[in-house]
Design an enzyme around this catalytic site. Structure first.
Site, mmCIF file in Angstrom:
data_model
loop_
_atom_site.group_PDB
_atom_site.id
_atom_site.type_symbol
_atom_site.label_atom_id
_atom_site.label_comp_id
_atom_site.label_asym_id
_atom_site.label_seq_id
_atom_site.Cartn_x
_atom_site.Cartn_y
_atom_site.Cartn_z
ATOM 1 N N ARG A 197 -8.151 -4.700 -3.203
ATOM 2 C CA ARG A 197 -7.511 -4.482 -2.094
ATOM 3 C C ARG A 197 -6.992 -3.039 -1.812
ATOM 4 N NH1 ARG A 197 -0.871 -4.255 -1.159
ATOM 5 N NH2 ARG A 197 -1.155 -4.117 1.066
ATOM 6 N N GLU A 232 0.365 -7.650 -4.408
ATOM 7 C CA GLU A 232 0.811 -6.727 -5.235
ATOM 8 C C GLU A 232 1.820 -7.328 -6.273
ATOM 9 O OE1 GLU A 232 2.736 -3.229 -3.605
ATOM 10 O OE2 GLU A 232 1.122 -3.089 -2.104
ATOM 11 N N ASN A 240 3.853 -9.645 -1.769
ATOM 12 C CA ASN A 240 4.017 -8.537 -2.933
ATOM 13 C C ASN A 240 5.272 -8.921 -3.515
ATOM 14 O OD1 ASN A 240 1.807 -7.073 -1.853
ATOM 15 N ND2 ASN A 240 3.115 -5.176 -1.324
ATOM 16 N N TYR A 286 7.767 -8.085 -7.091
ATOM 17 C CA TYR A 286 7.948 -7.125 -8.205
ATOM 18 C C TYR A 286 9.195 -7.591 -9.172
ATOM 19 C CZ TYR A 286 4.786 -3.852 -6.516
ATOM 20 O OH TYR A 286 3.481 -2.912 -6.181
ATOM 21 N N GLU A 314 4.180 -4.207 3.821
ATOM 22 C CA GLU A 314 5.605 -4.148 3.718
ATOM 23 C C GLU A 314 6.506 -3.572 4.765
ATOM 24 O OE1 GLU A 314 6.628 -2.687 -0.047
ATOM 25 O OE2 GLU A 314 5.562 -3.955 -1.265
ATOM 26 N N HIS A 321 -1.274 1.261 5.440
ATOM 27 C CA HIS A 321 -0.242 1.336 4.209
ATOM 28 C C HIS A 321 0.371 2.569 4.466
ATOM 29 C CE1 HIS A 321 0.205 -0.312 0.109
ATOM 30 N NE2 HIS A 321 1.139 0.439 0.183
HETATM 31 C C1 PNW Z 1 5.175 -1.305 -3.000
HETATM 32 N N1 PNW Z 1 11.347 -3.116 -3.728
HETATM 33 O O1 PNW Z 1 6.485 -0.649 -2.461
HETATM 34 C C2 PNW Z 1 4.203 -0.356 -2.205
HETATM 35 O O2 PNW Z 1 3.572 -1.246 -1.427
HETATM 36 C C3 PNW Z 1 3.279 0.329 -2.918
HETATM 37 O O3 PNW Z 1 2.762 1.426 -2.032
HETATM 38 C C4 PNW Z 1 4.124 1.109 -3.978
HETATM 39 O O4 PNW Z 1 3.312 1.982 -4.586
HETATM 40 C C5 PNW Z 1 4.614 -0.059 -4.791
HETATM 41 O O5 PNW Z 1 5.181 -1.119 -4.316
HETATM 42 C C6 PNW Z 1 5.269 0.372 -6.172
HETATM 43 O O6 PNW Z 1 6.630 0.833 -5.677
HETATM 44 C C7 PNW Z 1 7.624 -1.401 -3.035
HETATM 45 O O7 PNW Z 1 12.461 -2.452 -3.951
HETATM 46 C C8 PNW Z 1 8.817 -0.721 -2.882
HETATM 47 O O8 PNW Z 1 11.267 -4.339 -4.147
HETATM 48 C C9 PNW Z 1 10.209 -1.064 -3.185
HETATM 49 C C10 PNW Z 1 10.010 -2.409 -3.605
HETATM 50 C C11 PNW Z 1 8.870 -3.405 -3.792
HETATM 51 C C12 PNW Z 1 7.651 -2.788 -3.309
#
Ligand code: PNW
Length: 500
Positions: A105, A404, A335, A337, A195, A150
């Site tokens: 990706r 992601e 995505n 996390y 996002e 992006h």
């Molecule tokens: C993503 N949160 O951003 C982005 O798609 C990427 O470009 C970035 O490098 C990566 O995650 C790591 O930060 C996020 O607060 C930013 O949950 C914030 C969040 C999640 C994803």
């Protein structure tokens, strides 16, 4: 749904808050991933390419924002060179091959294709670069999954208002058409915008990311509306003009947390629903169901009235727009996390209009969750399973790609914390697939290599491959996690030995 887990969940929630203890979530499954599963890694143009003004590329909002004031990133560094992937792309493809991944990706830099964002600035060199890139991926048996936007908006479009201006959605459509025309013969998996939640809250809300606009009460919603329209325009262009001959799929990428109520009280459960709608629902609902979530419509109307405004700060969709946006997906790009524990709060007093007061809840993390080097990123492996089930049930997308998921650490090569995180999250993802029947077709871990982490500069490293940003040739070295991932993607198994 695994009944045992949910019973345990209920029993434990009294003593420990609603979250599962780490030990229970990190029982790693010894089952195998389906042989059709697509393993991959992810990056984005602005974070890896560098070559910010080469071969005709125009300035992006990130170039502009950090050139204007370098102190806007934590280490005062920018993405002028980044990983230098613009020049090192053949080497990068060999590294993907060495990792053994089947899916990559990456994103296309809009200002390489249309340096000003307008059609008359068309740049053949930019198109050629990506055509050569995807041909080389295919020659190495790697499937491209391409993101059109992006976060690197052409600066010229920002000067017309960027995502606060409806016409940016039309400019996006023109750009998307050029990319479909030229890359469509090779690319079958597309995502339009990445996002929008993050870019609207940080870029047009609190102003901590480019373009640094602080309009957290209303611009933030206008940004959401324009990006949703841009996505829908891109989707319709593909389906009206290209799908029949090219046969690909188009969706967008949404980020989401898994959220759980702090207690069993009805108030905390309601607060958890609100958190979902103000995190994921404002984008997923218009596209997968139709219109903004009712909770958001009601909350923003209520707060706007409290503030003495004559109408809601949330821009209404017309019936035609609702129909135009609804159903513009061929899968769900997710995505994920981290997770949150949500509590109800008293209605905040009226004051400055603010998205977070509109949300109207309080969120925290569990006491026993491990924190990464990013303050917002706490490990809660079960969240992957919980969220996949939430998306599967609420939005009925047919197919999900986890576009992601990853962990921030220092630059060390001995990154056991990243292995622990990935192993726990992937195990819960496999439980969602095998136990709960969620159709996850592929996974692209964030990130293929250390890169430019936006306003954090190079202080946070998400790569499974280390990049030496002090060396002229940006030397790439496998971390322990890359070796672990390499084994995982070749065995389809998360432990030493899986059951056959
Ligand atoms: C993503 N949160 O951003 C982005 O798609 C990427 O470009 C970035 O490098 C990566 O995650 C790591 O930060 C996020 O607060 C930013 O949950 C914030 C969040 C999640 C994803």
């Amino acid at each position: 749904m695994n009944a045992v887990l949910f019973i345990a969940f209920g029993l434990l929630s009294g003593a420990l808050g609603a979250s599962l203890p780490a030990k229970q979530q990190t029982q790693i499954t010894n089952k195998k991933f389906p042989s059709s599963f697509l393993w991959g890694t992810a990056t984005a143009s602005a974070q890896i390419e560098g070559a910010w003004n080469e071969d005709g590329k125009g300035e992006s909002i990130w170039d502009h924002w950090l050139h204007e004031d370098p102190s806007r990133s934590d280490d005062h560094k920018n993405a002028d060179v980044a990983c230098d992937s613009y020049h090192k792309w053949r080497e990068d493809i060999q590294l993907l091959k060495e990792l053994g991944v089947k899916l990559y990706r990456f994103s296309i830099a809009w200002p390489r294709i249309l340096p000003t964002g307008y059609l008359d600035s068309y740049n053949q060199a930019g198109v050629d670069y990506y055509v050569n890139f995807v041909k080389e991926l295919l020659a190495n048996d790697i499937t491209p999954l391409v993101t059109l936007y992006h976060w690197d908006l052409p600066q010229t479009l920002q000067e017309q208002g960027g995502w606060l201006n409806d016409s940016t959605a039309d400019r996006f459509g023109e750009y998307a058409r050029i990319v479909f025309q030229n890359l469509g013969p090779y690319v079958k998996l597309w995502t339009t915008v990445n996002e929008p939640h993050t870019t609207c809250t940080e870029g047009y809300g609190n102003g901590e990311m480019a373009p640094g606009i602080k309009m957290i009460g209303d611009g933030i919603y206008q940004c959401a509306r324009t990006q949703i329209l841009a996505h829908a325009i891109g989707y319709h262009i593909y389906h009206d003009e290209f799908a029949a001959t090219q046969g690909g799929k188009v969706s967008l990428v949404l980020d989401a947390t898994y959220n759980m109520p702090a207690t069993d009280s009805e108030d905390d459960k309601t607060a958890t629903e609100w958190e979902y709608e103000f995190n994921l629902g404002w984008f997923a609902h218009p596209i997968y169901i139709g219109n903004w979530p009712q909770i958001m419509i009601d909350r923003v109307a209520k707060r706007s009235a409290m503030e003495g405004l004559s109408g809601s700060r949330l821009p209404a969709w017309s019936d035609d727009e609702i129909e135009f946006v609804k159903g513009t997906f061929d899968f769900f790009g997710l995505n994920h996390y981290t997770s949150t524990i949500v509590s109800a709060i008293d209605e905040p007093a009226a004051g400055e209009p603010n998205f977070y007061l509109d949300t109207g809840v309080s969120t925290t993390h569990g006491d026993d969750w491990v924190n990464s080097t990013a303050s917002w990123l706490w490990s809660y492996p079960y969240g992957m399973r919980g969220l996949l089930n939430y998306v599967w049930k609420n939005y009925n997308p047919g197919e999900i790609y986890v576009t992601e998921n990853g962990w921030s650490s220092d630059p060390t090569l001995n990154d056991q914390t990243r292995i622990d995180y990935l192993q726990g999250y992937l195990s819960n993802m496999l439980d969602a697939i095998l136990e709960d029947g969620v159709n996850v077709a592929g996974y692209t871990t964030w990130s293929f290599m250390d890169n430019f982490e936006w306003a954090k500069g190079y202080t946070q490293r998400y790569g499974i491959i280390n990049v030496d940003f002090d060396s002229d040739n940006r030397t790439r070295t496998f971390k322990d996690s890359a070796k672990w991932y390499q084994r995982t993607v070749s065995t389809y198994c998360l432990v030493e030995q899986c059951e056959e």
